[in-house]
Design a protein around this motif. Structure first.
Motif, short mmCIF file in Angstrom:
data_model
loop_
_atom_site.label_atom_id
_atom_site.label_comp_id
_atom_site.label_asym_id
_atom_site.label_seq_id
_atom_site.Cartn_x
_atom_site.Cartn_y
_atom_site.Cartn_z
N ASP A 11 0.85 -1.19 0.00
CA ASP A 11 0.00 0.00 0.00
C ASP A 11 0.89 1.23 0.00
OD1 ASP A 11 0.93 0.24 2.62
OD2 ASP A 11 -0.89 -0.64 3.49
N ASP A 12 0.33 2.38 0.32
CA ASP A 12 1.09 3.63 0.30
C ASP A 12 1.57 4.04 1.70
OD1 ASP A 12 0.56 3.91 -2.49
OD2 ASP A 12 -1.44 4.70 -2.00
N SER A 13 1.44 3.14 2.67
CA SER A 13 1.80 3.47 4.04
C SER A 13 3.31 3.43 4.24
CB SER A 13 1.13 2.50 5.02
OG SER A 13 1.75 1.24 4.96
N ARG A 14 3.77 3.99 5.34
CA ARG A 14 5.20 4.00 5.63
C ARG A 14 5.71 2.63 6.06
NH1 ARG A 14 2.82 7.13 9.75
NH2 ARG A 14 2.79 6.16 11.83
N HIS A 15 4.79 1.69 6.29
CA HIS A 15 5.20 0.35 6.71
C HIS A 15 5.36 -0.61 5.53
CE1 HIS A 15 4.17 1.88 10.62
NE2 HIS A 15 2.91 2.03 10.28
N SER A 16 4.96 -0.20 4.36
CA SER A 16 4.95 -1.11 3.21
C SER A 16 6.35 -1.59 2.85
CB SER A 16 4.30 -0.42 2.01
OG SER A 16 4.01 -1.33 0.99
N ALA A 17 7.33 -0.70 2.90
CA ALA A 17 8.70 -1.07 2.53
C ALA A 17 9.25 -2.17 3.43
CB ALA A 17 9.61 0.16 2.58
N ALA A 18 8.93 -2.11 4.72
CA ALA A 18 9.41 -3.14 5.65
C ALA A 18 8.78 -4.49 5.32
CB ALA A 18 9.09 -2.74 7.08
N ARG A 19 7.50 -4.50 4.96
CA ARG A 19 6.85 -5.76 4.57
C ARG A 19 7.49 -6.34 3.31
NH1 ARG A 19 2.14 -3.04 5.70
NH2 ARG A 19 1.51 -2.85 3.52
N ILE A 20 7.79 -5.47 2.36
CA ILE A 20 8.42 -5.93 1.12
C ILE A 20 9.78 -6.54 1.42
CG2 ILE A 20 9.40 -5.18 -1.07
CD1 ILE A 20 7.15 -3.10 -1.21
N ALA A 21 10.56 -5.86 2.25
CA ALA A 21 11.90 -6.38 2.58
C ALA A 21 11.81 -7.74 3.26
CB ALA A 21 12.61 -5.37 3.48
N PRO A 144 3.78 -6.47 12.79
CA PRO A 144 3.34 -5.32 13.59
C PRO A 144 3.83 -4.01 12.98
CG PRO A 144 5.19 -6.42 14.65
CD PRO A 144 4.79 -7.28 13.49
N HIS A 145 3.04 -2.94 13.22
CA HIS A 145 3.44 -1.65 12.67
C HIS A 145 4.53 -0.99 13.51
CE1 HIS A 145 1.14 0.40 15.78
NE2 HIS A 145 0.04 -0.24 15.42
N ALA A 146 4.70 -1.42 14.75
CA ALA A 146 5.71 -0.82 15.63
C ALA A 146 6.99 -1.66 15.58
CB ALA A 146 5.19 -0.73 17.05
N GLY A 147 8.12 -0.99 15.64
CA GLY A 147 9.38 -1.70 15.68
C GLY A 147 9.78 -2.23 14.31
N SER A 148 10.82 -3.03 14.30
CA SER A 148 11.32 -3.64 13.07
C SER A 148 11.58 -5.12 13.30
CB SER A 148 12.61 -2.94 12.60
OG SER A 148 13.61 -3.05 13.59
N VAL A 149 11.51 -5.89 12.24
CA VAL A 149 11.72 -7.34 12.32
C VAL A 149 13.19 -7.63 12.00
CG1 VAL A 149 11.02 -9.60 11.47
CG2 VAL A 149 9.33 -7.75 11.65
N GLN A 150 13.97 -7.93 13.01
CA GLN A 150 15.39 -8.21 12.82
C GLN A 150 15.62 -9.67 12.45
OE1 GLN A 150 17.49 -5.75 12.73
NE2 GLN A 150 16.00 -4.24 13.42
N ALA A 151 14.82 -10.55 13.02
CA ALA A 151 14.92 -11.98 12.73
C ALA A 151 13.51 -12.55 12.77
CB ALA A 151 15.80 -12.67 13.77
N LEU A 152 13.30 -13.61 12.06
CA LEU A 152 11.96 -14.22 12.02
C LEU A 152 12.10 -15.73 12.02
CD1 LEU A 152 8.83 -13.59 11.60
CD2 LEU A 152 9.25 -14.35 9.27
N GLY A 153 11.48 -16.36 13.01
CA GLY A 153 11.43 -17.81 13.03
C GLY A 153 12.59 -18.48 13.71
N GLU A 154 13.42 -17.73 14.44
CA GLU A 154 14.50 -18.37 15.20
C GLU A 154 13.98 -18.88 16.54
OE1 GLU A 154 17.90 -15.94 15.56
OE2 GLU A 154 18.28 -15.82 13.41
#
Length: 277
Positions: A11-21, A144-154
């Protein structure tokens, strides 16, 4: 087992780039095809109408076209930087909820973003994310919209209650669980409820047949705290980076009613949550 087709909501939100990454990272992990689905609110809300004022609708359409092109270019540029070639851009016309649901049903995993009331550009439709989770027929990873995802599934926490939804969620999460360093199965019982046998041992034994070593524990919700809040607190204490749970809800007349834990997660999640219904 693996995911071969991922779909990320753009979407056009500021969180979209993080989801794409994140979606590109997961696509590389499983050598999967990644679909970028651009779906935004197409209704003119009262606030938008006030901002438009007397401006012609052609100007509004031009702005929308510009935002779409920007999202398109950003998605493909991110894929090129990541070196992932198996990507596809989709921006179908039509009501966003119906369009998104149609495309979601041809994916193995959805990557969605938690609603953010502070970012108007993240609004698509009432209960957009929750409805997709319940109706898509495939697992959804909600970020989540807050914070950043540094690792996933560890480090993974499984919320287990023995239900069909919970069993579906665990099965759907296997590609992540098989590569996790630590997996624990948690059963949250009401603060004033009777103690039951530790049913988590059953799912832990089943996971072992898939090469996933999991511990299990049974805990009571804190007095005055919901099961959802107890799970989030537990996840924080244990430095969990992924929560796996079944999603619950039903339609009542024209209103979608979510289960208590599902509603808590959609509103208050502090880490990525993989949900299945």
């Amino acid at each position: 087992m693996t995911y071969k087709t991922l779909l990320v909501h753009i979407d056009d939100s500021r969180h979209s780039a993080a989801r794409i990454a994140l979606s590109l990272d997961l696509a590389r992990r499983w050598d999967a095809h990644l679909i970028g689905l651009y779906a935004v609110c197409t209704e003119l809300l009262p606030g938008a109408l006030r901002q438009i004022g007397s401006r012609p609708f052609a100007e509004l359409e031009g702005r929308r076209a510009g935002l779409l092109q920007k999202a398109h270019d950003s998605f493909l540029a991110a894929a090129e930087r990541a070196g992932h070639r198996s990507v596809e851009w989709r921006a179908p016309r039509g009501p966003a909820p119906e369009v998104a649901l149609l495309h979601a049903r041809h994916a193995d995993l959805l990557i969605l973003g938690q609603d953010d009331s502070r970012d108007a550009a993240s609004y698509v439709a009432p209960n957009f994310v929750g409805n997709l989770v319940l109706d898509a027929g495939c697992p959804a990873l909600v970020v989540p919209h807050a914070g950043s995802v540094q690792a996933l599934g560890e480090n993974v926490l499984i919320a287990w209650d023995g239900s069909r939804e919970a069993a579906r969620a665990v099965a759907d999460a296997l590609p992540l669980l098989e590569n996790a360093r630590y997996v624990t199965v948690d059963i949250v019982q009401p603060a004033d409820g009777a103690r039951e046998r530790p049913v988590g041992i059953d799912v832990a034994a089943w996971l072992d047949t898939h090469g996933v070593t999991a511990s299990f524990s049974t805990r009571r919700a804190h007095i005055g705290a919901s099961a959802g809040a107890t799970l989030l607190s537990r996840a924080s204490d244990m430095h969990i980076d992924l929560l796996v749970m079944g999603a619950y809800g039903h339609s009542r007349a024209r209103e979608r009613v979510f289960g208590g834990v599902t509603r808590t997660m959609l509103e208050s999640m502090t880490l990525p949550v993989l949900m299945s219904h």
